[in-house]
Scaffold this motif. Structure first.
Motif: not given
Length: 309
Positions: A29, A34, A37, A41, A45, A53, A59, A62, A100, A131
């Motif tokens: 991640t 951000l 990403a 990815v 998710l 996480c 998380t 995100l 993650v 990532g």
């Protein structure tokens, strides 16, 4: 059909075929921005039945940014061992599970490797979704030669332990990469200056963010520069340039001769941590060498690291 054949057939009926099993996705991640990403990815998710996480609050930000509505479950270093068996059972049942860390690639100075190791031992499918990596980004940003490098992660908090560990790493013929918090980075750079007075060192912080910064200088000069600064923010990566040929030759001559092999579990544990072995790999080695459960060995390693800090 023999009794043994009937038992095997019944066992096979109870065990799902590999194609019916789920998949563990280790997802890298963003480490700050951000927008880093990737589409893969985000899709991974979204497709997961659950996302494991470190911190659900971190998380969740995100997930919210990309409108992902999947249950989150805490699975950090403190609970990883106790929850691994249930995760494996869910994978056997066919669930898609994403894992993650708070930022970056799980398993790299972050939780995750123990879970990956257990899944592979159980012959379950594991995939890695690439990532951003603070290690690689900082190496490139430092401008130092990186044909060879060693990633140490976080050092112990005590100066004496830091000095001892850095001395042990001094003969590695490549760049050294460390993680450090902004609150302790000045003190750590001071120790680095004592151990490596001739080396170039780079401090890389706020990677991928608006205020990304790279400060590079001889170790003593950099330590003095950062010591004068106040309210330093952002997670920091320290890159220590590789030793010169002359320094390396001298270090190798000084360290010639092997040390005695460890004879107790605690000695082997200490040497493994000192050598930079990951918790998962070291737990597996200790379990095999001393006949203790791997989960127990892992807990001892976690406790040992906590005592160093």
């Amino acid at each position: 059909m023999t009794g043994q054949s009937m038992l095997q057939a019944e066992h096979n009926k109870q065990q799902p075929h590999h194609s019916d099993r789920g998949i563990l996705s280790i997802v890298g991640t963003p480490i700050g921005n951000l927008s880093d990403a990737s589409p893969r990815v985000i899709q991974t998710l979204k497709d997961a039945d659950v996302v494991l996480c470190e911190d659900t609050r971190v998380t969740a930000k995100l997930m919210s940014r990309f409108d992902i509505h999947v249950p989150l479950e805490r699975c950090d270093d403190n609970v990883m061992v106790s929850r691994t068996q249930s995760v494996l059972e869910r994978l056997y049942a066919g669930q898609r599970i994403a894992f993650v860390s708070d930022a970056g690639m799980p398993g790299v100075s972050d939780p995750g490797q123990y879970l990956v190791d257990a899944a592979l031992d159980a012959q379950l499918k594991v995939e890695v979704i690439p990532g951003p990596s603070a290690v690689i980004c900082a190496l490139v940003a430092s401008g130092f030669a990186m044909d060879h490098f060693f990633f140490e992660g976080f050092l112990a908090r005590k100066a004496r332990e830091q000095s001892r560990r850095l001395t042990a790493l001094s003969s590695i013929p490549g760049a050294l990469v460390l993680y450090e918090s902004p609150h302790r980075v000045a003190a750590t750079l001071a120790v680095i200056a004592e151990v490596f007075p001739q080396r170039q060192v780079a401090l890389v912080r706020e990677l991928t963010k608006v205020h990304e910064e790279v400060v590079r200088a001889p170790a003593p000069e950099l330590a003095q520069c950062i010591a004068r600064r106040e309210n330093l923010r952002g997670e920091c990566v320290i890159v220590i340039a590789q030793p010169s040929a002359q320094e390396l030759s001298q270090l190798q001559a000084e360290s010639a001769g092997a040390s005695d092999a460890p004879v107790t579990l605690q000695e082997a544990l200490a040497q493994g941590v000192e050598a930079g072995q990951t918790k998962s790999a070291l737990a597996k080695s200790l379990s095999k060498q001393f006949g203790v459960p791997r989960s127990e060995a892992y807990d001892l390693i976690v406790q040992y690291n906590q005592n160093l800090q």
